[in-house]
Design a protein around this motif. Sequence first.
Motif, PDB file in Angstrom:
ATOM      1  N   ASN A  82      30.745  14.094   5.485  1.00 17.23           N
ATOM      2  CA  ASN A  82      31.189  13.233   4.383  1.00 17.23           C
ATOM      3  C   ASN A  82      31.633  11.872   4.894  1.00 17.23           C
ATOM      4  OD1 ASN A  82      30.703  15.242   2.513  1.00 17.23           O
ATOM      5  ND2 ASN A  82      32.804  16.006   2.532  1.00 17.23           N
ATOM      6  N   TYR A  83      32.290  11.861   6.051  1.00 15.83           N
ATOM      7  CA  TYR A  83      32.728  10.592   6.630  1.00 15.83           C
ATOM      8  C   TYR A  83      31.535   9.738   7.045  1.00 15.83           C
ATOM      9  CZ  TYR A  83      34.923   7.296   9.852  1.00 15.83           C
ATOM     10  OH  TYR A  83      35.321   6.152  10.496  1.00 15.83           O
ATOM     11  N   GLU A  84      30.510  10.359   7.625  1.00 14.44           N
ATOM     12  CA  GLU A  84      29.302   9.624   7.994  1.00 14.44           C
ATOM     13  C   GLU A  84      28.632   9.025   6.767  1.00 14.44           C
ATOM     14  OE1 GLU A  84      27.042  12.515  10.085  1.00 14.44           O
ATOM     15  OE2 GLU A  84      28.100  12.253  11.989  1.00 14.44           O
ATOM     16  N   LYS A  85      28.618   9.769   5.669  1.00 11.53           N
ATOM     17  CA  LYS A  85      28.045   9.246   4.427  1.00 11.53           C
ATOM     18  C   LYS A  85      28.865   8.076   3.910  1.00 11.53           C
ATOM     19  CE  LYS A  85      26.575  10.568  -0.219  1.00 11.53           C
ATOM     20  NZ  LYS A  85      27.252   9.419  -0.858  1.00 11.53           N
ATOM     21  N   THR A  86      30.197   8.181   4.044  1.00 14.88           N
ATOM     22  CA  THR A  86      31.063   7.080   3.611  1.00 14.88           C
ATOM     23  C   THR A  86      30.779   5.820   4.411  1.00 14.88           C
ATOM     24  OG1 THR A  86      32.805   8.640   2.977  1.00 14.88           O
ATOM     25  CG2 THR A  86      33.467   6.352   3.337  1.00 14.88           C
ATOM     26  N   LEU A  87      30.584   5.975   5.711  1.00 17.53           N
ATOM     27  CA  LEU A  87      30.265   4.820   6.555  1.00 17.53           C
ATOM     28  C   LEU A  87      28.941   4.186   6.145  1.00 17.53           C
ATOM     29  CD1 LEU A  87      31.279   6.100  10.112  1.00 17.53           C
ATOM     30  CD2 LEU A  87      32.518   4.502   8.659  1.00 17.53           C
ATOM     31  N   ARG A  88      27.944   5.029   5.819  1.00 14.72           N
ATOM     32  CA  ARG A  88      26.653   4.480   5.376  1.00 14.72           C
ATOM     33  C   ARG A  88      26.796   3.748   4.048  1.00 14.72           C
ATOM     34  NH1 ARG A  88      24.684   9.582   7.286  1.00 14.72           N
ATOM     35  NH2 ARG A  88      24.630  10.375   5.143  1.00 14.72           N
ATOM     36  N   ASP A  89      27.628   4.285   3.172  1.00 10.37           N
ATOM     37  CA  ASP A  89      27.800   3.658   1.858  1.00 10.37           C
ATOM     38  C   ASP A  89      28.511   2.311   1.940  1.00 10.37           C
ATOM     39  OD1 ASP A  89      26.557   5.794   0.712  1.00 10.37           O
ATOM     40  OD2 ASP A  89      28.406   6.823   0.108  1.00 10.37           O
ATOM     41  N   GLU A  90      29.288   2.112   3.014  1.00 13.72           N
ATOM     42  CA  GLU A  90      30.019   0.851   3.155  1.00 13.72           C
ATOM     43  C   GLU A  90      29.090  -0.350   3.292  1.00 13.72           C
ATOM     44  OE1 GLU A  90      32.639   1.268   6.426  1.00 13.72           O
ATOM     45  OE2 GLU A  90      34.098   2.526   5.354  1.00 13.72           O
ATOM     46  N   HIS A  91      27.855  -0.112   3.751  1.00 17.75           N
ATOM     47  CA  HIS A  91      26.911  -1.220   3.954  1.00 17.75           C
ATOM     48  C   HIS A  91      26.083  -1.530   2.710  1.00 17.75           C
ATOM     49  CE1 HIS A  91      27.593  -1.846   8.229  1.00 17.75           C
ATOM     50  NE2 HIS A  91      27.592  -0.531   8.400  1.00 17.75           N
ATOM     51  N   LYS A  92      26.245  -0.730   1.686  1.00 22.24           N
ATOM     52  CA  LYS A  92      25.434  -0.956   0.486  1.00 22.24           C
ATOM     53  C   LYS A  92      25.738  -2.323  -0.115  1.00 22.24           C
ATOM     54  CE  LYS A  92      24.609   3.816  -0.992  1.00 22.24           C
ATOM     55  NZ  LYS A  92      24.821   4.836  -2.051  1.00 22.24           N
ATOM     56  N   GLY A  93      24.686  -3.077  -0.341  1.00 24.35           N
ATOM     57  CA  GLY A  93      24.832  -4.383  -0.971  1.00 24.35           C
ATOM     58  C   GLY A  93      25.114  -5.516  -0.014  1.00 24.35           C
ATOM     59  N   ILE A  94      25.588  -5.226   1.194  1.00 19.55           N
ATOM     60  CA  ILE A  94      25.914  -6.302   2.153  1.00 19.55           C
ATOM     61  C   ILE A  94      25.227  -6.072   3.491  1.00 19.55           C
ATOM     62  CG2 ILE A  94      28.145  -6.812   1.091  1.00 19.55           C
ATOM     63  CD1 ILE A  94      29.434  -5.233   3.423  1.00 19.55           C
ATOM     64  N   ASP A  95      24.272  -5.155   3.525  1.00 16.65           N
ATOM     65  CA  ASP A  95      23.645  -4.800   4.801  1.00 16.65           C
ATOM     66  C   ASP A  95      22.905  -5.988   5.410  1.00 16.65           C
ATOM     67  OD1 ASP A  95      22.927  -3.244   6.905  1.00 16.65           O
ATOM     68  OD2 ASP A  95      21.328  -2.177   5.880  1.00 16.65           O
TER      69      ASP A  95
END
Length: 713
Positions: free
Chosen positions: A143-156
């Motif tokens: 779940n933490y790895e998914k959260t880290l991936r989601d942090e880049h959404k829109g600003i990658d």
Amino acid sequence: MDENSGDEMSYIPQVGDNQKPKIGMKFESLDEAFSFYNQYARESGFSARMSNSKKSKKTKEVIWKKFVCFKEGHTDAIRWSKQSKSDVPIKEIASGEIRTGSKKALSQQFAEENVPTCQQMRLFEIESGGPEHVGCTERDIRNYEKTLRDEHKGIDAETLIDFFMSEKDKSSTFFFDYETDSDNRFIRCFWADPVSRRAYTAFGDVVVFDTIYNTNKYGMIFASFVGVNHHHQTIVFGCGFLSDEKTDSFVWLLNKFLEAMPKGAPNLIITDQDPAITKAIAEVFPKTIHRYCLWHILNKFPDKLNPVTFRDHYQSIKNVIVHSTTSIEFERSWEDVMNCANFVENDWLSLMYELRHKWVPAYFNHVFSAGMSSSQRSESSHAFFKRYVCNKNSLMDFIIRFNKALRHQRHNELVADHTDMNERPKVKSNWPMELQMVNVYTKNKWLEFQNEISLSHGYYVQQASIGIEFGVYNVINFQGSSSAKHRLLTHDIQRDDISCSCMKFQFEGIPCRHMLAFFRINQVFHLPDQYILKRWTKDAKVGVLYTMAEQNLVDDPERCLMSRHMRLSCKASALIDVASFSDEGTNFLADEFDSIDSKMKEMNINRTLSSGIQSRSTFDKAIGIIDPSEIRTKGRGKRLKSSKEKSISRGRQCRGWGHRGVSHDKRNCPNLKDGSTLNNNNTDENSDEEDFGSIDGMGLIEVAIGRIQGTFP
């Protein structure tokens, strides 16, 4: 229940008074406070998490923050409370609720190295002394790895450009560029760091260009320019991302590569058989010799010939392709095989014959290729990098992992350099030429040259003709039959230069066994300079200047931090190993650590790492860039099949017809029974391109995916 049994059923960890939270304690930051409380929680047998907080409406500063036990809260009560206020039923979660705030930093580092989650848990268990002391579960890590991936959404895309700009600020010789479409959506980029650009100056005579798929979640195509160094190791010259495989995209990328490399265009470039790439290279590199990958073309033969024909004639075709030394020999032998196998009417083979000057070695074996006959060099590089990346990566995830892989690759070169500086390979004879070249060539090339010397003793030289300007000699194997092919040496008397019909020196840059046999018989004790290529010597990089900007890379704060962290970790680990053998040692070291911790707080060290990455607001050019759209490319797999197609594909393959089917297979094929074959024609040119893309993309994935996620389906 007696006293002893009660002690066995419950164990209460003992925590020292100095490790317990007390009213009135003060900390420099919230992070420091939570670190203290979390350490107390671990010593006490539970874990902690951050709960709610409150900020000032005026200053937006945190007024208070609550730290709680990881089991604090009533999630079920909240869930049912929400459900009672809504008519829509809420789906229950099968797993229990587990909170954790520990191991995040280490888990992120493991993820950057592509360490599977299950292995991360095992490492945490070893570190913590058992699964009950880890403080989190495998699901929490996922779940933490998914959260880290989601942090880049829109600003990658913006984050990627910011990173490139920060690298440019640290070193003026870092090169990058990118483009967006009319909607300001990121569509392509190219980058090359100072080390790659310097390597191209020394080893950029031959370049392999290839594309790879499934390296990021957008499906953008990763394109790489690679070559080989003086140790014959793969090195990277530059990389890029593309959103499509059109000629315009490849033209843009090749132009950026040309702009980045001070040496100019390469002498030779090897690519896949792709029409868009072919057009782009002809436009941007008009003077560069362009070759197709022989390995990929040979891999197409099973798809273009029916199985029986392939079984009976493929080896003959391959021998003609690989062993022909001249274009005349190839054309004559090809015609014989085509007539013998009844391939004259095969459209695909006819097309490949028309393109023979692009892929048959006999047409370019006189051109130096650094020993590379195909883009397998690029594919081996891809297999290496695929250990670090996967199709779930954001663009920034990819860059972080790619740079780690690049550091490993460059470390291997440093190891080889160290070996050449400090070790001397063994010589097998006292021939002065062998003693000369053992000090000149790198170890890898020396071993190749030494093997040629050893094989040269199996040949004798016979004069065929002699004139004023040229002398011609036959070099014959002692153990060869009378019909065996012998090599022809031509001696240019005026220039005192020799050449061999095997073309090994021209193609690979190493004198062949036939030339060495000639030298030995004519008492040439030292290899003349014209037969020593600098790019294979220990001094290959001498003269390639290091700019001040490149030297400043060693002052990179992030690298210095890692170095200091590693140094301290080694010292601490050694102390812990010794102290942990006894309670006395453990308590003593724990007290010393507490004392050191207090002194470090007094030093008031700033924990903020100034890595040189500037805020997004300082880079006006990157503001507002939209992340790429998800892309479908020929290397990302096939279209979805209907149930009928799936049933046909599951049928056994007939070796007589070359097809699969439910009612027809090799057991009842009339062609196999009487030994006959069908017409070998395959005129579907579109399917050719699709198959080629499948080999290029999915074939690479199958090679590398075993290291990352197991066998690829």
